[in-house]
Scaffold this active site. Structure first.
Site, PDB file in Angstrom:
ATOM      1  N   SER A 273     -10.217   1.249   6.262  1.00 46.94           N
ATOM      2  CA  SER A 273      -9.520   1.388   4.984  1.00 46.94           C
ATOM      3  C   SER A 273      -9.073   0.081   4.358  1.00 46.94           C
ATOM      4  O   SER A 273      -8.665   0.072   3.205  1.00 46.94           O
ATOM      5  CB  SER A 273      -8.293   2.291   5.153  1.00 46.94           C
ATOM      6  OG  SER A 273      -8.688   3.616   5.349  1.00 46.94           O
TER       7      SER A 273
ATOM      8  N   LYS B 262       0.830  -1.210   0.000  1.00 51.81           N
ATOM      9  CA  LYS B 262       0.000   0.000   0.000  1.00 51.81           C
ATOM     10  C   LYS B 262       0.860   1.254   0.000  1.00 51.81           C
ATOM     11  O   LYS B 262       1.645   1.483   0.922  1.00 51.81           O
ATOM     12  CB  LYS B 262      -0.916   0.013   1.219  1.00 51.81           C
ATOM     13  CG  LYS B 262      -1.824   1.250   1.274  1.00 51.81           C
ATOM     14  CD  LYS B 262      -2.706   1.260   2.498  1.00 51.81           C
ATOM     15  CE  LYS B 262      -3.557   2.525   2.539  1.00 51.81           C
ATOM     16  NZ  LYS B 262      -4.449   2.557   3.708  1.00 51.81           N
TER      17      LYS B 262
ATOM     18  N   SER C 248      -8.973   3.692   2.222  1.00 50.76           N
ATOM     19  CA  SER C 248      -7.916   4.257   1.391  1.00 50.76           C
ATOM     20  C   SER C 248      -7.058   3.189   0.709  1.00 50.76           C
ATOM     21  O   SER C 248      -6.200   3.514  -0.129  1.00 50.76           O
ATOM     22  CB  SER C 248      -6.996   5.151   2.235  1.00 50.76           C
ATOM     23  OG  SER C 248      -6.391   4.401   3.273  1.00 50.76           O
TER      24      SER C 248
END
Length: 371
Positions: free
Chosen positions: A155, A76, A131
């Site tokens: 997220s 990520k 996210s």
């Protein structure tokens, strides 16, 4: 192929890590201009690392074991490699950094990849969630079998639900995190609970989770006592619960005190905002913790929808907080996992959230494997 199948094949020398990684890179090159799941792709470095895995296995001694040998993994964000040490040691090969929301982007909308706005693999006009947007999209589209995520309010779990994959948020404090508030913790997105379990074994150092004693006593809550979710995600999650009950995986129980959490949103936002009333936030945290402790005295799992709505369009959800059913467990620190729960009328996936007591990731993964 699953992460487990890849690793087993590479360890047995039936597959070459370099070939597996080259195939993943080819998929990314072909698909990502439309999906926009990656901010960066590390082609040369990934192939170099893959060749190192092959060389290590070719000359290995009897004590060499790489549980994730040759498995392509996406990390990520551009700085995600910093926390990937255990995965590298286990033989994983990072192929790139996945998209996260861009500068100035509303947090609840989309990710920004090298080619543009990240889209949901099921419907390009819908968000994959955030996210960990690119991580979920890349796993759902089959570009990689595993992707790391970070979960500060949902997220990992929300993108997992909206992209139809498994997403695990770990117990607060269990793994290293650079978040000063302690709300954001590491997690993983995978196409199966078994693959998520491999990730957990590697990063936690725990032994491979054993099967749970079935059926596991569980409490169902459509709204945690305060949220106002849409009917369809509630119905899809409830149908997934009924399938678990019918399969003998869980047994629904009625808690002695119905679960009614205080809305964690104001407390969560206060902890993120300098100068806010932290004493008030801590009171909410303590009270919700007390109520959850009462529930877990009667059951081992709490089951809820993962997100209160279907995936929204790229313009954003308006006033609806997609985190309403997830961020309370960042505040409380409980581990939670999102399982695919079926598809809505718009063709997009929905999720079922499983929550357990702190430190019981193995239970979540064991139940998810039976789903």
């Amino acid at each position: 192929m699953s992460a487990g199948e890849i690793a087993a094949g590479v360890r047995a020398r039936e597959l070459r890590a370099a070939d597996v990684v080259a195939a993943a890179l080819e998929r990314i090159e072909r698909t990502d201009p439309q999906l926009c799941a990656f901010a960066e792709v590390w082609r040369d470095e990934a192939l170099r690392r893959a060749r190192e895995v092959d060389a290590r296995l070719d000359r290995r001694g009897p004590d060499v074991f790489l549980p994730l040998a040759g498995v392509p993994v996406a990390v990520k964000g551009r700085h995600g490699l910093r926390a990937a040490g255990p995965l590298l040691a286990a033989g994983c090969v990072p192929v790139g950094a996945t998209s996260v929301p861009g500068p100035g982007t509303p947090w609840q909308t989309w990710g920004l990849g090298a080619h543009g706005r990240t889209v949901n693999p099921w419907r390009a006009d819908r968000t994959p969630g955030g996210s960990s947007a690119g991580a979920a999209a890349a796993v759902a589209a089959g570009l990689v079998p595993l992707a790391t995520g970070g979960d500060g309010a949902g997220s990992v779990r929300i993108p997992a639900a909206w992209c139809g994959v498994v997403g695990l948020k770990t117990t607060s404090g269990r793994l290293p995190s650079g978040d000063r508030t302690g709300l954001a913790v590491p997690g993983v997105l995978a196409r199966s609970a078994s693959d998520a379990g491999l990730w957990w074994t590697v990063v936690s150092g725990e032994r491979a989770p054993a099967g749970a004693a079935l059926p596991v006593p569980a409490v169902w809550s459509p709204d945690l006592g305060f949220a106002d979710p849409d009917p369809e995600p509630v119905a899809l999650a409830r149908a997934a619960v009924e399938r678990l009950v019918a399969a003998g995986v869980v047994r629904l129980v009625r808690p002695r005190v119905p679960l009614r959490l205080a809305d964690p949103g104001p407390a969560w936002l206060a902890l993120r905002t300098p100068g806010s009333d932290l004493a008030g936030a801590e009171r909410v945290r303590a009270e919700n913790g007390r109520r959850l402790a009462g529930l877990f005295a009667d059951a081992e799992l709490l089951l809820t929808p993962t997100a209160p709505t279907a995936p929204h369009g790229h313009e954003g959800p308006g006033d609806v907080y997609s985190t309403s059913l997830t961020w309370g467990f960042n505040l409380s620190g409980h581990p939670a996992l999102s399982l695919p729960a079926g598809f809505g009328g718009d063709g997009c996936p929905a999720g079922l959230q499983l929550v357990a007591q702190p430190g019981r990731e193995a239970l979540l993964l064991a139940v998810a494997r039976e789903a």
